[in-house]
Design a protein around this motif. Sequence first.
Motif, PDB file in Angstrom:
ATOM      1  N   LYS A 144     -13.362  11.217   3.000  1.00  0.00           N
ATOM      2  CA  LYS A 144     -13.064  12.096   1.999  1.00  0.00           C
ATOM      3  C   LYS A 144     -12.353  10.732   1.325  1.00  0.00           C
ATOM      4  N   ILE A 145     -11.122  10.685   1.622  1.00  0.00           N
ATOM      5  CA  ILE A 145     -10.035  10.082   0.659  1.00  0.00           C
ATOM      6  C   ILE A 145     -10.369   8.471   0.316  1.00  0.00           C
ATOM      7  N   HIS A 146     -10.930   8.052   1.122  1.00  0.00           N
ATOM      8  CA  HIS A 146     -12.178   6.608   0.279  1.00  0.00           C
ATOM      9  C   HIS A 146     -12.708   7.072  -0.891  1.00  0.00           C
ATOM     10  N   GLN A 147     -13.742   8.286  -1.078  1.00  0.00           N
ATOM     11  CA  GLN A 147     -13.993   8.913  -2.045  1.00  0.00           C
ATOM     12  C   GLN A 147     -13.661   8.600  -2.927  1.00  0.00           C
ATOM     13  N   LEU A 148     -11.964   9.266  -3.164  1.00  0.00           N
ATOM     14  CA  LEU A 148     -10.739   9.987  -4.382  1.00  0.00           C
ATOM     15  C   LEU A 148     -10.315   8.368  -4.647  1.00  0.00           C
ATOM     16  N   ASP A 149      -9.904   7.965  -5.975  1.00  0.00           N
ATOM     17  CA  ASP A 149      -9.777   7.120  -6.942  1.00  0.00           C
ATOM     18  C   ASP A 149      -8.322   6.965  -6.553  1.00  0.00           C
ATOM     19  N   PHE A 150      -7.663   7.723  -5.674  1.00  0.00           N
ATOM     20  CA  PHE A 150      -6.443   6.938  -6.348  1.00  0.00           C
ATOM     21  C   PHE A 150      -5.638   5.884  -5.150  1.00  0.00           C
ATOM     22  N   LEU A 151      -6.546   6.069  -4.223  1.00  0.00           N
ATOM     23  CA  LEU A 151      -6.179   4.685  -3.254  1.00  0.00           C
ATOM     24  C   LEU A 151      -7.164   3.397  -3.903  1.00  0.00           C
ATOM     25  N   LEU A 152      -6.088   2.606  -3.078  1.00  0.00           N
ATOM     26  CA  LEU A 152      -6.959   0.592  -3.814  1.00  0.00           C
ATOM     27  C   LEU A 152      -7.777   0.540  -1.941  1.00  0.00           C
ATOM     28  N   ARG A 176       0.988  -1.514  -0.184  1.00  0.00           N
ATOM     29  CA  ARG A 176      -0.276   0.168  -0.423  1.00  0.00           C
ATOM     30  C   ARG A 176       0.955   1.098   0.027  1.00  0.00           C
ATOM     31  N   MET A 177       0.367   2.407  -0.227  1.00  0.00           N
ATOM     32  CA  MET A 177       1.307   3.002  -0.975  1.00  0.00           C
ATOM     33  C   MET A 177       1.082   3.999   0.315  1.00  0.00           C
ATOM     34  N   GLU A 178       1.136   3.713   1.828  1.00  0.00           N
ATOM     35  CA  GLU A 178       0.887   4.399   2.986  1.00  0.00           C
ATOM     36  C   GLU A 178       1.425   6.019   2.990  1.00  0.00           C
ATOM     37  N   ARG A 179       2.565   6.125   2.486  1.00  0.00           N
ATOM     38  CA  ARG A 179       3.073   7.671   2.966  1.00  0.00           C
ATOM     39  C   ARG A 179       2.239   8.779   1.872  1.00  0.00           C
ATOM     40  N   PHE A 180       1.621   8.012   1.227  1.00  0.00           N
ATOM     41  CA  PHE A 180       1.231   8.444  -0.602  1.00  0.00           C
ATOM     42  C   PHE A 180      -0.209   9.019   0.604  1.00  0.00           C
ATOM     43  N   LEU A 181      -0.589   8.680   1.728  1.00  0.00           N
ATOM     44  CA  LEU A 181      -1.525   9.650   2.826  1.00  0.00           C
ATOM     45  C   LEU A 181      -1.258  11.078   2.666  1.00  0.00           C
ATOM     46  N   GLU A 182       0.112  10.862   3.093  1.00  0.00           N
ATOM     47  CA  GLU A 182       0.327  12.316   3.410  1.00  0.00           C
ATOM     48  C   GLU A 182      -0.158  13.430   2.328  1.00  0.00           C
ATOM     49  N   PRO A 183       0.152  13.675   1.572  1.00  0.00           N
ATOM     50  CA  PRO A 183       0.217  14.161   0.428  1.00  0.00           C
ATOM     51  C   PRO A 183      -1.865  13.725  -0.278  1.00  0.00           C
ATOM     52  N   CYS A 184      -2.318  13.262   0.229  1.00  0.00           N
ATOM     53  CA  CYS A 184      -3.165  13.357  -0.341  1.00  0.00           C
ATOM     54  C   CYS A 184      -4.699  13.998   0.873  1.00  0.00           C
ATOM     55  N   LEU A 185      -4.191  13.895   2.872  1.00  0.00           N
ATOM     56  CA  LEU A 185      -4.494  13.884   3.502  1.00  0.00           C
ATOM     57  C   LEU A 185      -4.406  16.122   3.293  1.00  0.00           C
ATOM     58  N   GLU A 200     -14.122  12.533   8.785  1.00  0.00           N
ATOM     59  CA  GLU A 200     -14.657  14.235   7.284  1.00  0.00           C
ATOM     60  C   GLU A 200     -13.512  13.058   6.559  1.00  0.00           C
ATOM     61  N   LEU A 201     -12.191  12.877   7.004  1.00  0.00           N
ATOM     62  CA  LEU A 201     -11.151  13.174   5.808  1.00  0.00           C
ATOM     63  C   LEU A 201     -11.077  11.706   5.669  1.00  0.00           C
ATOM     64  N   ILE A 202     -11.094  10.835   6.459  1.00  0.00           N
ATOM     65  CA  ILE A 202     -11.250   9.155   6.323  1.00  0.00           C
ATOM     66  C   ILE A 202     -12.354   9.103   5.120  1.00  0.00           C
ATOM     67  N   LYS A 228      -9.930   1.682   1.442  1.00  0.00           N
ATOM     68  CA  LYS A 228     -10.531   2.648   2.191  1.00  0.00           C
ATOM     69  C   LYS A 228      -9.091   2.361   3.453  1.00  0.00           C
ATOM     70  N   PRO A 229      -8.264   3.556   3.665  1.00  0.00           N
ATOM     71  CA  PRO A 229      -7.432   3.914   4.965  1.00  0.00           C
ATOM     72  C   PRO A 229      -8.093   3.123   6.333  1.00  0.00           C
ATOM     73  N   ASP A 230      -7.443   2.360   7.053  1.00  0.00           N
ATOM     74  CA  ASP A 230      -6.980   2.484   8.578  1.00  0.00           C
ATOM     75  C   ASP A 230      -7.946   3.558   8.855  1.00  0.00           C
ATOM     76  N   PRO A 231      -8.239   3.649   9.589  1.00  0.00           N
ATOM     77  CA  PRO A 231      -8.599   5.193  10.383  1.00  0.00           C
ATOM     78  C   PRO A 231      -7.254   5.136  11.582  1.00  0.00           C
ATOM     79  N   GLY A 232      -6.902   4.275  12.454  1.00  0.00           N
ATOM     80  CA  GLY A 232      -5.653   4.548  12.628  1.00  0.00           C
ATOM     81  C   GLY A 232      -4.245   5.072  11.964  1.00  0.00           C
ATOM     82  N   VAL A 233      -4.185   4.623  10.946  1.00  0.00           N
ATOM     83  CA  VAL A 233      -3.431   5.226  10.188  1.00  0.00           C
ATOM     84  C   VAL A 233      -3.082   6.506   9.801  1.00  0.00           C
TER      85      VAL A 233
END
Length: 125
Positions: free
Chosen positions: A42-50, A16-25, A38-40, A52-57
């Motif tokens: 919105k990120i889920h709605q983006l088509d950038f990630l395979l 997973r491109m976990e570090r890619f979460l930073e620029p997405c956020l 709300e960010l979680i 839904k990211p874990d909320p803890g991450v």
Amino acid sequence: MCTKKGHENCGCGGRRMERFLEPCLLLLLKQKAAHGYELIEKIHQLDFLLAKPDPGVVYRHLRRLEEKGLISSTWDTEGSGPAKKVYNIAKEADDYLRAWAEHIGATKAMLEGFLEIFQKEFPKS
């Protein structure tokens, strides 16, 4: 684990491109201040990630971005329900986002070069 169909033997290890979460956020916060949930969403709605990211991450990344001085937070105690931490982007994040965009552009060019050669060697049937 990789969730893409046909990737069972791709060797990508499901990275997973976990570090890619930073620029997405940061990009989302550039558009509008928001709280973590709300960010979680919105990120889920983006088509950038395979997936839904874990909320803890996500919250770990928000904490890290705040420690770096790229975002700040305040508590919103208005309205019903518990107080919510609202995140705002800092001016210093602009350079960070630009650097990420340059890195992504260079990576995109490299991957497109790989795919061009690959497609010559493995034409579609």
